[in-house]
Enzyme design. Structure first.
Site, PDB file in Angstrom:
ATOM      1  N   THR A 109       0.862  -1.180   0.000  1.00  0.00           N
ATOM      2  CA  THR A 109       0.000   0.000   0.000  1.00  0.00           C
ATOM      3  C   THR A 109       0.902   1.234   0.000  1.00  0.00           C
ATOM      4  O   THR A 109       1.369   1.655  -1.044  1.00  0.00           O
ATOM      5  CB  THR A 109      -0.973  -0.009   1.197  1.00  0.00           C
ATOM      6  OG1 THR A 109      -0.246  -0.254   2.406  1.00  0.00           O
ATOM      7  CG2 THR A 109      -2.031  -1.087   1.014  1.00  0.00           C
ATOM      8  N   THR A 115      -7.046  10.282  -0.406  1.00  0.00           N
ATOM      9  CA  THR A 115      -7.156  11.151  -1.557  1.00  0.00           C
ATOM     10  C   THR A 115      -5.894  11.186  -2.412  1.00  0.00           C
ATOM     11  O   THR A 115      -5.891  11.759  -3.488  1.00  0.00           O
ATOM     12  CB  THR A 115      -7.481  12.598  -1.109  1.00  0.00           C
ATOM     13  OG1 THR A 115      -6.490  13.035  -0.177  1.00  0.00           O
ATOM     14  CG2 THR A 115      -8.840  12.648  -0.448  1.00  0.00           C
ATOM     15  N   THR A 167       2.087  -8.287  11.890  1.00  0.00           N
ATOM     16  CA  THR A 167       2.383  -7.199  10.987  1.00  0.00           C
ATOM     17  C   THR A 167       1.106  -6.875  10.238  1.00  0.00           C
ATOM     18  O   THR A 167       0.067  -7.452  10.531  1.00  0.00           O
ATOM     19  CB  THR A 167       3.495  -7.618  10.000  1.00  0.00           C
ATOM     20  OG1 THR A 167       3.675  -6.575   9.059  1.00  0.00           O
ATOM     21  CG2 THR A 167       3.137  -8.882   9.274  1.00  0.00           C
ATOM     22  N   GLU A 224       6.154   4.742   7.361  1.00  0.00           N
ATOM     23  CA  GLU A 224       5.746   5.868   6.526  1.00  0.00           C
ATOM     24  C   GLU A 224       6.551   7.122   6.857  1.00  0.00           C
ATOM     25  O   GLU A 224       6.547   7.603   7.988  1.00  0.00           O
ATOM     26  CB  GLU A 224       4.248   6.126   6.712  1.00  0.00           C
ATOM     27  CG  GLU A 224       3.410   5.028   6.083  1.00  0.00           C
ATOM     28  CD  GLU A 224       1.941   5.084   6.445  1.00  0.00           C
ATOM     29  OE1 GLU A 224       1.142   4.506   5.702  1.00  0.00           O
ATOM     30  OE2 GLU A 224       1.595   5.697   7.475  1.00  0.00           O
ATOM     31  N   LYS A 275       4.039  -7.076   3.965  1.00  0.00           N
ATOM     32  CA  LYS A 275       3.805  -5.673   3.668  1.00  0.00           C
ATOM     33  C   LYS A 275       3.481  -4.977   4.979  1.00  0.00           C
ATOM     34  O   LYS A 275       2.939  -5.576   5.912  1.00  0.00           O
ATOM     35  CB  LYS A 275       2.685  -5.486   2.643  1.00  0.00           C
ATOM     36  CG  LYS A 275       1.300  -5.883   3.096  1.00  0.00           C
ATOM     37  CD  LYS A 275       0.533  -4.841   3.867  1.00  0.00           C
ATOM     38  CE  LYS A 275       0.520  -3.517   3.143  1.00  0.00           C
ATOM     39  NZ  LYS A 275      -0.115  -2.462   4.026  1.00  0.00           N
ATOM     40  N   ASN A 286      -0.376  10.385   5.774  1.00  0.00           N
ATOM     41  CA  ASN A 286      -1.609   9.954   6.406  1.00  0.00           C
ATOM     42  C   ASN A 286      -2.716  10.989   6.353  1.00  0.00           C
ATOM     43  O   ASN A 286      -3.909  10.653   6.420  1.00  0.00           O
ATOM     44  CB  ASN A 286      -1.336   9.524   7.850  1.00  0.00           C
ATOM     45  CG  ASN A 286      -0.695   8.170   7.898  1.00  0.00           C
ATOM     46  OD1 ASN A 286      -1.358   7.155   7.740  1.00  0.00           O
ATOM     47  ND2 ASN A 286       0.611   8.145   8.067  1.00  0.00           N
TER      48      ASN A 286
END
Length: 410
Positions: free
Chosen positions: A159, A410, A196, A282, A185, A405
Site C-alpha cells: 500500500t 485522496t 504485521t 511511513e 507488507k 496519512n
C-alpha cells in the site's frame, strides 16, 4: 555457536524458493495507480498451515474467512488484495470475502476450505467485486515458481510501502535441506499487538501442525510483536505460514534434534521481515533499535523496549538528531514495570549519555553526526535489575508521516 551458524541466508530467495510453491500478481483496478493489487500464493499439495491475527476488536471480513479455512489445519492457496481492507463493511463485506475464496478455489482447482483470504487498504469501503472477479480469473496464467511470480506477488500486497519485503533461508534437518521464506507488507498502522499488517511464510519442511503453530506464535512474540511505527493496530493484521512437506525430512517436532536450528531459521525470517517493516515506516529516515538489558525478566524488558521505541518524543528526537536522553528515560519510567530509578545506563550507539541514572558528559557533535548519518540508530538501556532482555524496532517520526496519512484516501 551463533544462530547464524545454524542456517544460511539465501540471497535472491523468495516465497517460491521452498519446494511446491508458486505465486503471482496483477493489477485488477482496486488501486488508482497501475501497481499490482491482487496476488496469490499456491501450494501444489495440501500444506500444513497456521496463522496469527490482529488483536483489534474490529476484525476485517477476510480474517473470519481465513479462520474458517484453517479449522482443518491445511491450505492450498492464499488470495490477497490491496487497495481495500474490506473492514467494517458489514454483511456485504463478509459475502465478498467468501466470494473471493470461492472464485480463487474455482480458478485454481482447489477446495474452498483450502483457501485463505487477506485484504489491506482503506477501511469502510466495499470491494469492487467485478474487478476482483476479473482479476482472479486472470491469476492462474500469472503463476510461476520463479522470481517474477514472487515479485509480482510482493508488489500486489503493497500500500504505502516503498519497498517489497522478502527473506529466505536454508537449514539442515536430519541431513535434508529445508527452505523457509517469507514476504510481508507494512508501513503504517503498525503497533506491537500481533504480527504485521500482512505476512506470508512458506517452507517445504515436514512439520507437525501443532508444533508449526506454537513456533509461529513464539517467533511472532519476539519479532513482529516487537515493532511499532505509529502506535496503531490494524483491523486486518494477519501472518500465515504454509509447509508443503516436500523437503522429505523426518517430521519436525519440538523434540527433534534439529528443532533448535529450524526454529532459529524460522525466527530469523520473521525478524528480517519485521525490521524491514519498521525501516520502511511511513516517512521514516531511520530504523530505531532499542535493546533493553538487566530487567527483572524478559516481559519487563519487552514492555520497556516497546515503550521507548514507540514514544513520539523519542521518535521525533531521532528525526531531529537531538541526543535528548531525557525522553528515553521518561519512556522507561512510564512503561509500567518495576525499575530501580537510581541505576539506569543509557547509550546512543557507543556514546554513553547516562550512567547510574546520572548525566554523563559526552561529545554533542559526535552524537549529532551519529544520529544524522546512521541508517540504524541503536538505543541501549541497562537497568541492572536482573537478567531480562528484549529488543524492539521502530522508526523516526517525520513530517512526511503526517503528509502521507493526512492524504491517505485522496
Amino acid at each position: 555457536m551463533s544462530n547464524i551458524d545454524l542456517y544460511t541466508v539465501v540471497e535472491g530467495g523468495s516465497i517460491t524458493t521452498p519446494k511446491g510453491f508458486t505465486s503471482g500478481g496483477l493489477h485488477c483496478g482496486l488501486k488508482k495507480t497501475e501497481r499490482n493489487d491482487l496476488g496469490v500464493i499456491v501450494c501444489e499439495v495440501p500444506a500444513t498451515a497456521a496463522a496469527v491475527y490482529t488483536t483489534n476488536i474490529f476484525q476485517a471480513a477476510p480474517l473470519k474467512v481465513t479462520r474458517e479455512s484453517l479449522v482443518n489445519g491445511t491450505l492450498r492457496a492464499i488470495i490477497v488484495n490491496s487497495g481495500n481492507a474490506n473492514a467494517c463493511t458489514g454483511e456485504q463485506g463478509e459475502q465478498d470475502a467468501y466470494e473471493m475464496r470461492a472464485e480463487a478455489a474455482r480458478y485454481l482447482g482447489v477446495a474452498e476450505s483450502d483457501v485463505a483470504v487477506a485484504s489491506t487498504g482503506v477501511i469502510g469501503e466495499l470491494l469492487k467485486m467485478d474487478r476482483v472477479r476479473s482479476g482472479i480469473a486472470g491469476l492462474p496464467e500469472k503463476l510461476n515458481g520463479g522470481a517474477s511470480g514472487a515479485d509480482d506477488f510482493c508488489q500486489a500486497i503493497l500500500t504505502t510501502d516503498l519497498i517489497k519485503k522478502e527473506c529466505c533461508v536454508k537449514v539442515l534437518v536430519g541431513g535434508e535441506e529445508v527452505t523457509i521464506a517469507g514476504a510481508a507488507k507494512g508501513s503504517g498502522m503498525i503497533h506491537p499487538n500481533m504480527a504485521t499488517m500482512l505476512g506470508f511464510m512458506t517452507t517445504d519442511a515436514v512439520i507437525a501442525a501443532e508444533d508449526l503453530h506454537s513456533l509461529l506464535r513464539a517467533a511472532t512474540n519476539v519479532t513482529f510483536n516487537m515493532i511499532t511505527v505509529d502506535g496503531d493496530t490494524s483491523t486486518n493484521d494477519m501472518l500465515v505460514t504454509m509447509a508443503s512437506g516436500l523437503a522429505g525430512n523426518e517430521t519436525l517436532t519440538r523434540f527433534h534434534p534439529d528443532w533448535a536450528a529450524f526454529a532459529a531459521a524460522f525466527t530469523h525470517v520473521c525478524q528480517s521481515l519485521a525490521k524491514a517493516i519498521a525501516r520502511d515506516g511511513e516517512g521514516a529516515t531511520h530504523l530505531i533499535e532499542v535493546q533493553v538489558n538487566g530487567a527483572v525478566d524478559d516481559d519487563a524488558a519487552a514492555a520497556i523496549a516497546k515503550t521507548v521505541v514507540g514514544s513520539s518524543l523519542v521518535k521525533s528526537a531521532i528525526f531531529g538528531a537531538d541526543a535528548n536522553w531525557g525522553r528515553i528515560i521518561a519512556a522507561v519510567g512510564r512503561a509500567g514495570v518495576p525499575v530501580s530509578p537510581d541505576r539506569v545506563d543509557i547509550s546512543l550507539g557507543d556514546i554513553e549519555v547516562l550512567l547510574q541514572s546520572r548525566p554523563v558528559a559526552f561529545d554533542e557533535e559526535k552524537a549529532l553526526v551519529y544520529l544524522q548519518k546512521s541508517e540504524t540508530v541503536l538505543i541501549t538501556v541497562d537497568l541492572h535489575d536482573g537478567s531480562g532482555t528484549a529488543t524492539a524496532w521502530g522508526c523516526d517520526l517525520t513530517y512526511d508521516y503526517v503528509r502521507i496519512n493526512a492524504a491517505y484516501r485522496t
